[in-house]
Enzyme design. Structure first.
Site, short mmCIF file in Angstrom:
data_model
loop_
_atom_site.label_atom_id
_atom_site.label_comp_id
_atom_site.label_asym_id
_atom_site.label_seq_id
_atom_site.Cartn_x
_atom_site.Cartn_y
_atom_site.Cartn_z
CG ASP A 18 33.20 -2.67 31.07
OD1 ASP A 18 32.01 -3.00 30.96
OD2 ASP A 18 34.06 -2.97 30.22
CG ASP A 40 33.56 -7.18 30.87
OD1 ASP A 40 32.32 -7.22 30.97
OD2 ASP A 40 34.17 -6.37 30.15
CD GLU A 41 29.42 -4.38 32.46
OE1 GLU A 41 28.94 -3.27 32.68
OE2 GLU A 41 29.48 -4.88 31.34
N1 DCP Z 1 30.53 -10.30 24.66
C1 DCP Z 1 29.92 -11.26 23.88
N2 DCP Z 1 28.95 -10.91 22.98
C2 DCP Z 1 28.57 -9.62 22.84
C3 DCP Z 1 29.17 -8.63 23.64
C4 DCP Z 1 30.16 -9.00 24.54
O1 DCP Z 1 30.25 -12.44 24.00
N3 DCP Z 1 27.64 -9.28 21.97
C5 DCP Z 1 31.61 -10.69 25.58
C6 DCP Z 1 32.96 -10.43 24.98
C7 DCP Z 1 33.48 -9.22 25.64
C8 DCP Z 1 32.82 -9.30 27.01
O2 DCP Z 1 31.57 -9.97 26.79
O3 DCP Z 1 34.90 -9.19 25.72
C9 DCP Z 1 32.58 -7.95 27.62
O4 DCP Z 1 31.75 -7.17 26.79
P1 DCP Z 1 31.87 -5.60 26.68
O5 DCP Z 1 30.64 -5.09 26.03
O6 DCP Z 1 32.27 -5.03 27.98
O7 DCP Z 1 33.03 -5.37 25.60
P2 DCP Z 1 34.59 -5.51 25.72
O8 DCP Z 1 35.03 -5.78 27.10
O9 DCP Z 1 35.02 -6.53 24.71
O10 DCP Z 1 35.09 -4.09 25.23
P3 DCP Z 1 35.12 -2.67 26.00
O11 DCP Z 1 36.58 -2.34 26.11
O12 DCP Z 1 34.41 -1.73 25.11
O13 DCP Z 1 34.45 -2.85 27.31
CA CA Z 2 34.35 -4.53 28.86
CA CA Z 3 31.15 -5.20 29.93
#
Ligand code: DCP
Ligand code: CA
Ligand code: CA
Length: 360
Positions: free
Chosen positions: A14, A108-109
Site C-alpha cells: 500500500d 495504490d494497493e
Molecule cells: N482516497 C480518496 N478518498 C478516500 C480515501 C482515499 O480519494 N476517502 C484516495 C486518496 C488516497 C488514495 O485513495 O491517497 C489511497 O487511499 P489510502 O486509504 O490508501 O490512503 P493514503 O494512501 O492517502 O494514506 P496511507 O498512507 O494511510 O495509506
Molecule cells: Ca495508501
Molecule cells: Ca490504499
C-alpha cells in the site's frame, strides 16, 4: 478443526499518502508541508492528506472546511487522476516482475501471491523489501507492506509500520497476532460493526474467538462465518489476478524463405533456445506445444500436441516440435516459424502451493 490452512505467502503493498505524496514529488514547493488533495471546492472533501497535515488531524474523507479549521496553514491541491493512474501502472509493472498473481484493490494497493515467484526467492519478507526499494528508486515514492499466510492478515499487517515500513506475521504468529488485535482493526469490520461488536462484549480477537459460530451467525448473518474463520487464521480467498499468462511463445521471421526441413530444424533450435530462456526466467512450464508456420504465400498453419506432463526444457520441446514438423509436408516455402507453450503450470497454482517449507 478439519480445515487446513494452505501454506501461502501473500504480500499486501500500500502506497503511503498516495495522492498527496505524488503531488509533493512532482512539486518540490509542497514537500515537507501540510497538504490536502481535494477539499478546496465548496463543500469539498479531502481525498488525501500529507503526513505533515495528519499531525493536525487532517484525514481523507473530512471536509475541506474542517481541514482548514484543524490546520490553518493547509495547502489545498487539485487532484490529477491521470497522473495517479500513470504511477499506478508503473507499480503494477514492478509487481508483475515478481508474480503474475497480482490483485489490485485500488490505484495504490495490491495483493501479491509470491508462494511461487519469478525470482525463485523463498523469502516473502525479502521480496517485499526489494519491491518497496524498487518503487522508491524507480517511481520515487514510499510504500508499506504486510506479509503473511493469507490476504486478510497481510492487509492488516501493512498498516503496522506505515509509512515506509513493513511487517511480517509468520505462520506461527498468526493466531497470537489476531488474538490481541483490537476488533476495529479487523479488515472488513467497519464503524457500524465495531459498535455492534462492542455491544456484544467483543473488543479483541480473543473475545471474538470465544464466540460460537451460531452466535456470530445469529448476530452478523453471513459475515458471522467470515469472522469465525479469519480469527482462526482461516482465509482461503485467492489472489485474483487481473492478467494470468496463458501461453509463452517465441518466433522468427526469416530474411529468405526456407524450403528445406534441415534449415528449419536449425532455426527451430534457436527459437527453442530463446523460449527456454523465458520459461526458466519466469519459472513456467507447460503441457501443450504448438508449432506455428507462416508460408511465403502468407497463409498460416498451427500444429499442436499436448503431453501428459509439464515441460520447460529445450530438448523436450524440440523433440515434440520435430514430430510436429515432420507430421505433414510443408505446403510452400516458409517465411516464419514459431513455438509456443500453453496449458501452463501457472494456471494450476492450487495444486502446486501445498507443502512448501516456510521461510518468510
Ligand atoms: N482516497 C480518496 N478518498 C478516500 C480515501 C482515499 O480519494 N476517502 C484516495 C486518496 C488516497 C488514495 O485513495 O491517497 C489511497 O487511499 P489510502 O486509504 O490508501 O490512503 P493514503 O494512501 O492517502 O494514506 P496511507 O498512507 O494511510 O495509506
Ligand atoms: Ca495508501
Ligand atoms: Ca490504499
Amino acid at each position: 478443526m478439519s480445515e487446513t490452512i494452505p501454506n501461502r505467502k501473500i504480500i499486501h503493498i500500500d502506497m503511503d499518502a498516495f495522492f498527496a505524496s505524488v503531488e509533493q514529488m512532482d512539486n518540490p514547493a509542497l514537500r515537507g508541508k501540510p497538504i490536502a488533495v481535494g477539499g478546496a471546492e465548496n463543500r469539498g472533501v479531502v481525498a488525501a492528506a500529507s503526513y505533515e497535515a495528519r499531525k493536525f488531524g487532517v484525514r481523507s474523507a473530512i471536509s475541506g472546511v474542517l481541514a482548514k479549521k484543524n490546520c490553518p496553514d493547509i495547502i489545498f491541491v487539485r487532484p490529477r487522476f491521470d497522473r495517479y493512474k500513470e504511477i499506478s501502472n508503473k507499480i503494477q509493472k514492478i509487481f508483475h516482475e515478481y508474480t503474475d498473481l497480482v490483485e489490485p484493490l485500488s490505484l495504490d494497493e495490491a495483493y501479491l501471491d509470491v508462494t511461487i515467484n519469478k525470482k525463485g526467492n523463498p523469502s516473502a519478507t525479502l521480496l517485499a523489501q526489494e519491491i518497496r526499494l524498487r518503487i522508491l528508486n524507480e517511481v520515487g515514492l514510499t510504500a508499506s507492506a504486510g506479509i503473511s499466510v493469507n490476504k486478510f492478515v497481510a492487509k492488516i499487517a501493512s498498516d503496522f509500520n506505515k509509512p515506509n515500513g513493513q511487517k511480517t506475521v509468520n505462520p506461527d504468529e498468526v493466531i497470537p497476532f489476531l488474538e490481541v488485535l483490537p476488533i476495529r482493526k479487523f479488515y472488513g469490520v467497519g464503524k457500524v460493526t465495531t459498535e455492534k461488536m462492542y455491544q456484544l462484549g467483543i473488543f479483541s480477537g480473543l473475545e471474538l474467538k470465544s464466540k460460537s459460530l451460531e452466535f456470530l451467525e445469529k448476530h452478523f448473518g453471513k459475515s458471522g462465518n467470515f469472522y469465525y474463520n479469519v480469527v482462526r487464521g482461516i482465509h482461503n480467498s485467492e489472489v485474483k489476478s487481473d492478467r494470468i499468462t496463458k501461453s509463452v511463445a517465441a518466433e522468427h521471421t526469416f530474411d529468405v524463405n526456407l524450403s528445406s526441413e534441415i534449415f528449419m530444424l536449425e532455426q527451430l533450435d534457436n527459437i527453442a533456445t530463446s523460449l527456454e530462456k523465458r520459461l526458466k526466467k519466469d519459472h513456467i512450464a507447460g503441457k501443450t506445444i504448438t508449432l506455428k508456420i507462416k508460408y511465403s504465400d502468407f497463409t498460416q498453419q498451427t500444429r499442436s500436441k499436448t503431453l501428459a506432463y509439464f515441460i520447460s526444457d529445450k530438448g523436450l520441446i524440440l523433440e515434440t516440435v520435430k514430430e510436429l514438423l515432420f507430421q505433414e509436408r510443408m505446403k510452400d516455402s516458409v517465411r516464419l516459424l514459431g513455438i509456443s507453450l500453453s496449458n501452463l503450470n501457472t494456471e494450476e497454482k492450487k495444486t502446486v502451493v501445498v507443502q512448501l517449507k516456510f521461510a518468510f
